[in-house]
Design a protein around this motif. Structure first.
Motif, PDB file in Angstrom:
ATOM      1  N   TYR A 105      -7.039   1.160  -5.807  1.00 43.68           N
ATOM      2  CA  TYR A 105      -5.885   0.678  -5.055  1.00 43.68           C
ATOM      3  C   TYR A 105      -6.053  -0.795  -4.680  1.00 43.68           C
ATOM      4  CZ  TYR A 105      -4.754   5.642  -4.508  1.00 43.68           C
ATOM      5  OH  TYR A 105      -4.463   6.967  -4.741  1.00 43.68           O
ATOM      6  N   ARG A 106      -7.266  -1.181  -4.377  1.00 42.94           N
ATOM      7  CA  ARG A 106      -7.539  -2.586  -4.065  1.00 42.94           C
ATOM      8  C   ARG A 106      -7.282  -3.470  -5.280  1.00 42.94           C
ATOM      9  NH1 ARG A 106     -13.404  -5.153  -2.678  1.00 42.94           N
ATOM     10  NH2 ARG A 106     -12.662  -7.220  -2.129  1.00 42.94           N
ATOM     11  N   ILE A 121       2.137   1.742  -3.524  1.00 41.95           N
ATOM     12  CA  ILE A 121       1.054   2.203  -4.400  1.00 41.95           C
ATOM     13  C   ILE A 121       0.756   3.673  -4.150  1.00 41.95           C
ATOM     14  CG2 ILE A 121      -1.429   1.996  -4.830  1.00 41.95           C
ATOM     15  CD1 ILE A 121      -1.074  -1.046  -4.485  1.00 41.95           C
ATOM     16  N   LEU A 122       0.678   4.071  -2.890  1.00 46.09           N
ATOM     17  CA  LEU A 122       0.404   5.475  -2.573  1.00 46.09           C
ATOM     18  C   LEU A 122       1.504   6.394  -3.087  1.00 46.09           C
ATOM     19  CD1 LEU A 122      -1.069   5.423   1.039  1.00 46.09           C
ATOM     20  CD2 LEU A 122      -2.212   6.101  -1.067  1.00 46.09           C
ATOM     21  N   GLU A 165       1.102   6.606  -6.966  1.00 50.27           N
ATOM     22  CA  GLU A 165      -0.121   7.223  -7.465  1.00 50.27           C
ATOM     23  C   GLU A 165      -0.277   8.687  -7.061  1.00 50.27           C
ATOM     24  OE1 GLU A 165      -2.476   5.931  -9.544  1.00 50.27           O
ATOM     25  OE2 GLU A 165      -1.042   4.285  -9.769  1.00 50.27           O
ATOM     26  N   LEU A 188      -5.154  -2.775  -7.688  1.00 46.80           N
ATOM     27  CA  LEU A 188      -3.702  -2.845  -7.840  1.00 46.80           C
ATOM     28  C   LEU A 188      -3.095  -3.840  -6.845  1.00 46.80           C
ATOM     29  CD1 LEU A 188      -2.663   0.893  -8.355  1.00 46.80           C
ATOM     30  CD2 LEU A 188      -2.678  -0.929 -10.045  1.00 46.80           C
ATOM     31  N   LYS A 229     -10.249   6.693  -4.649  1.00 50.12           N
ATOM     32  CA  LYS A 229      -9.420   5.761  -5.401  1.00 50.12           C
ATOM     33  C   LYS A 229      -9.187   4.439  -4.660  1.00 50.12           C
ATOM     34  CE  LYS A 229      -7.001   7.054  -8.551  1.00 50.12           C
ATOM     35  NZ  LYS A 229      -7.026   6.868  -9.978  1.00 50.12           N
ATOM     36  N   SER A 230      -9.841   4.231  -3.532  1.00 54.86           N
ATOM     37  CA  SER A 230      -9.583   3.024  -2.736  1.00 54.86           C
ATOM     38  C   SER A 230      -9.930   1.738  -3.492  1.00 54.86           C
ATOM     39  CB  SER A 230     -10.315   3.081  -1.411  1.00 54.86           C
ATOM     40  OG  SER A 230     -11.691   3.055  -1.605  1.00 54.86           O
ATOM     41  N   ILE A 281       0.836  -1.209   0.000  1.00 55.41           N
ATOM     42  CA  ILE A 281       0.000   0.000   0.000  1.00 55.41           C
ATOM     43  C   ILE A 281       0.865   1.250   0.000  1.00 55.41           C
ATOM     44  CG2 ILE A 281      -1.674   1.348   1.337  1.00 55.41           C
ATOM     45  CD1 ILE A 281      -2.899  -1.327   2.212  1.00 55.41           C
TER      46      ILE A 281
END
Length: 100
Positions: A73-74, A20-21, A24, A76, A69-70, A17
């Motif tokens: 993200y899930r 990813i954060l 992004e 991804l 965007k959760s 996570i």
């Protein structure tokens, strides 16, 4: 045994996570830093609670962007962890205030 599994899973999810954060969030033009503080998984493994901190100040637009965007993200996460985790739980972000 279940606690050990949750700890291992949360440490794997913390790393993914945060990556990813960091990838992004750089596409937004504002100057700010989003830091992942902690990842908790509920006991029934249905929800990931990701606690983030936003520097230099909390902006409502950034919070809305991250929460909207959760689902992305899930998705991804499921691509990155497809051989390690069967089902990725729902992902929810909680903002920690800078003035704790």
């Amino acid at each position: 045994m279940k606690e050990i599994k949750n700890e291992k899973l949360s440490s794997i999810l913390f790393i993914e996570i945060s990556e990813i954060l960091s990838e992004e969030i750089r596409y937004i033009k504002k100057n700010f830093l989003v830091t992942l503080i902690k990842v908790k998984i509920t006991s029934n493994i249905n929800l990931i609670k990701a606690y983030v901190n936003i520097y230099p100040s909390i902006d409502e637009e950034i919070i809305c962007y991250i929460r909207s965007k959760s689902l992305f993200y899930r998705k991804l996460l499921s691509k990155r962890l497809r051989y390690r985790i069967k089902k990725i739980p729902k992902l929810d972000f909680y903002i920690i205030d800078n003035n704790y």
